[in-house]
Scaffold this active site. Structure first.
Site, PDB file in Angstrom:
ATOM      1  N   GLY A  25       0.835  -1.203   0.000  1.00 52.67           N
ATOM      2  CA  GLY A  25       0.000   0.000   0.000  1.00 52.67           C
ATOM      3  C   GLY A  25       0.860   1.238   0.000  1.00 52.67           C
ATOM      4  O   GLY A  25       2.079   1.188   0.172  1.00 52.67           O
ATOM      5  N   GLY A  27       0.567   5.681   1.010  1.00 48.25           N
ATOM      6  CA  GLY A  27      -0.258   6.748   1.560  1.00 48.25           C
ATOM      7  C   GLY A  27       0.538   8.007   1.801  1.00 48.25           C
ATOM      8  O   GLY A  27       1.629   8.200   1.266  1.00 48.25           O
ATOM      9  N   ASP A 148      -6.981   8.529  14.146  1.00 47.36           N
ATOM     10  CA  ASP A 148      -7.355   8.313  12.748  1.00 47.36           C
ATOM     11  C   ASP A 148      -8.161   7.020  12.595  1.00 47.36           C
ATOM     12  O   ASP A 148      -7.876   6.193  11.732  1.00 47.36           O
ATOM     13  CB  ASP A 148      -6.108   8.272  11.869  1.00 47.36           C
ATOM     14  CG  ASP A 148      -6.425   8.571  10.396  1.00 47.36           C
ATOM     15  OD1 ASP A 148      -7.546   9.042  10.121  1.00 47.36           O
ATOM     16  OD2 ASP A 148      -5.552   8.341   9.541  1.00 47.36           O
TER      17      ASP A 148
END
Length: 622
Positions: A25, A27, A148
């Site tokens: 991933g 980000g 978050d």
């Protein structure tokens, strides 16, 4: 170092130890890689801090690096929590921090799951909420705020019961396995950290992070899980943050009993917001509508998600096993053996093959108990006569011994619900045993056995269950009257989750013995393969033809004949040998299938590694 440069990609070795395999991933703070730990020969996830703007101010760069280090320490402080992704280490490489984390195989985040399968049922969403709340509370008790909480930071992974989404993990105390999933992260000088649409209103307006703010974010997350979209979802991030402060959440349409809980979590005034204790009580009432003395988080059968009986998307969990009421005979199956029905021996009780949906529901019900599959055998012996060790319901006249293979007949033919009637299978093979006694948990008295032995059995069998494709734990607890007859100990069984195990397990298997079914194949087993219909267990220290790496499953529309030709490709995709340190120019993926996996509808495949030229592997290979 710029993202995408040749030195930062696949094949790079970090800190002389971690070989980068592929990117999981990307980000706002960097990339997450799947890596092979060359020292411990296992897979981990590595978080790489990347600075995309070469002109980024020095103090901002230092602040981001410091934040990564601090948040890694925060997550490491929760090491061992069942609902937090484990942080193993923080190291520096070429002047920047890398964070070494647990790699969660087969996981999907909540956001993607809802997008793929649709909204969850209220009880299932509440179950996930309880797990995340438990993780948040553990952090809050240490003074750590997550800041978050959102669907993309909640991982759902297969658990040991076979439930595809049974394991719930909170990620990203700055170190998500799939960081941000494309969503914008806000990091300002005022330390506003979070994602638009999930930030509490007091955080948007400059207030400090608090437990109440994390609970507001949890409310937004559960809202999206049950409704399919966020409560403040708008066309832009600025509009979402404005809506959080000045607008009420959209009215719920699917939340049912979860609706009032969401409303209380989404109170704009933190003083009026639901507390963690109140939230736990409210969510528990939804998950468990009626009191259960053994399982606080047992899911309500009537509140399953509409996709509960559907096979999960790839990468799949490790399910498998054969259907009830069959025994194993070796036969060709492409690259593996078949399991064919045979007549039952005299005295064998009929065992109905359960439907896959029933098996999945049984797996979900087991989530609340230690190990996801431990139930109690607590029937009392009536006055008169010699006490049976485990009571009349279990029916055995003598205590179980180590290595005993058993047949289990469940009330109503629903596996892992209620107390099974057990019979012994002295051969451990001829009658296709459902499982085997693998350990014992001793206790001072019957009350202690009832209270503590199931958890002890879970721990005693954890390692073995982790190496098999589709099994569950089961604690056979002595009855009050039979405690002494049971030799003051609980028998810890390992049973097939969806059918028989077809033979001995773990250390009870003898080297040189042939596999009658894939259900007894374990991770890291080494195999001698005289032909494509015969596999034998051999020592990994000596010559062998294949080694078991893991398990995958094929789609519900794939027939067994198709599986014989497709399973190698599926294993190469889902369990690639290179991720286990095998050179792809030398080794290739192999597979074994069993007819029992198609009879039960689970369609599981055992994935192996072998040499491309068919040569013999040696004990010093990865």
């Amino acid at each position: 170092m710029p993202s995408g440069s040749p030195t930062s990609g696949v094949g790079r070795v970090i800190a002389g130890r971690y070989l980068l395999l592929n990117q999981l991933g990307s980000g706002g703070m960097g990339h997450v890689w799947l890596a092979h730990d060359q020292r411990l020969a296992c897979e981990v996830a590595l978080k790489e801090i990347v600075f995309r703007d070469p002109a980024e101010a020095g103090h901002e760069r230092e602040a981001r690096v410091a934040r990564a280090r601090a948040e890694a320490r925060h997550a490491a402080g929760l090491r061992g929590h069942p609902h937090v992704v484990t942080v193993h280490d923080v190291l520096e490489h070429e002047g920047l921090p890398w964070i070494v984390m647990e790699y969660v195989a087969g996981a999907v985040d909540l956001r993607n799951l809802v997008e793929q399968r649709g909204p969850l049922a209220p009880a299932e969403c509440a179950r996930i909420g309880l797990a995340v709340l438990d993780a948040l509370t553990a952090g809050h008790e240490r003074g750590v705020m997550h800041r978050d909480v959102k669907p993309a930071n909640i991982l759902l992974a297969p658990d040991r019961t076979g439930s595809p989404y049974g394991r719930v993990l909170l990620t990203d105390y700055g170190i998500s396995v799939q960081p941000d999933a494309g969503e914008t992260r806000y990091t300002l000088a005022s330390a506003l950290v979070g994602t638009a649409g999930y930030l509490a209103p007091e955080r948007v307006t400059g207030g400090p992070p608090t437990p109440a703010a994390d609970l507001f974010s949890l409310g937004c997350t559960l809202y999206q899980g049950v409704e399919g979209r966020g409560p403040f979802e708008r066309e832009s991030h600025l509009a979402e943050m404005t809506a959080v402060v000045v607008e009420e959440p959209r009215p719920v349409s699917r939340a049912g009993a979860l609706g009032p809980v969401l409303q209380a979590l989404l109170e704009k005034d933190p003083a009026r917001r639901l507390t963690s204790v109140e939230a736990e009580a409210a969510l528990s009432r939804i998950v468990t509508p009626q009191a259960d003395p053994f399982a606080r988080t047992q899911t309500d059968l009537g509140s399953q998600p509409h996709w509960a009986g559907v096979s999960p998307p790839p990468p799949p969990p490790p399910p498998g096993g054969g259907g009830f009421g069959v025994a194993a005979t070796a036969a060709p199956a492409g690259f593996g053996p078949l399991v064919e029905p045979v007549p039952r021996g005299p005295g064998r009780r009929r065992r109905t093959r359960p439907r896959v949906l029933q098996s999945v529901i049984a797996g979900l019900l087991g989530l609340a108990l230690a190990g996801g599959g431990v139930w109690y055998a607590m029937a009392q012996q009536p006055p008169g006569g010699e006490a049976k060790p485990y009571g009349d319901a279990v029916g055995l006249d003598r205590p179980l011994k180590d290595g005993d293979c058993v047949l289990a007949d469940w009330p109503g033919a629903q596996p892992f619900r209620g107390t099974p009637r057990l019979q012994l299978d002295p051969t451990c093979r001829e009658q296709a045993p459902d499982g085997q006694v693998m350990a014992f948990a001793e206790a001072a008295n019957a009350a202690e056995a009832r209270q503590e032995s199931p958890a002890a059995c879970e721990e005693l069998t954890r390692e073995l269950r982790g190496r098999l494709a589709d099994v569950r734990g089961f604690a056979v607890v002595p009855s009050e009257a039979g405690f002494e007859a049971a030799e003051r100990r609980t028998a810890c069984l390992v049973l097939g989750a969806h059918g028989p195990v077809h033979g001995p397990l773990g250390g009870h298997r003898e080297l040189g013995s042939a596999f009658a079914d894939t259900a007894t194949m374990q991770r890291r087993d080494c195999l001698k393969v005289p032909s494509n219909r015969n596999a034998r267990l051999v020592s990994c220290d000596g010559p062998h033809d294949e080694q078991v790496l893991g398990f995958t499953r094929l789609g519900e529309d794939v027939t067994l004949p198709e599986a014989r030709t497709e399973s190698d490709t599926a294993c190469a995709r889902d369990i690639p040998p290179r991720e286990y340190g095998f050179d792809p120019s030398v080794y290739t993926a192999g597979s074994w299938t069993s007819g029992s996996a198609w009879k039960s509808g689970t369609h599981f495949v055992v994935c192996t590694v072998r040499r491309q030229n068919g040569g013999t592997m040696e004990g010093n290979e990865p």
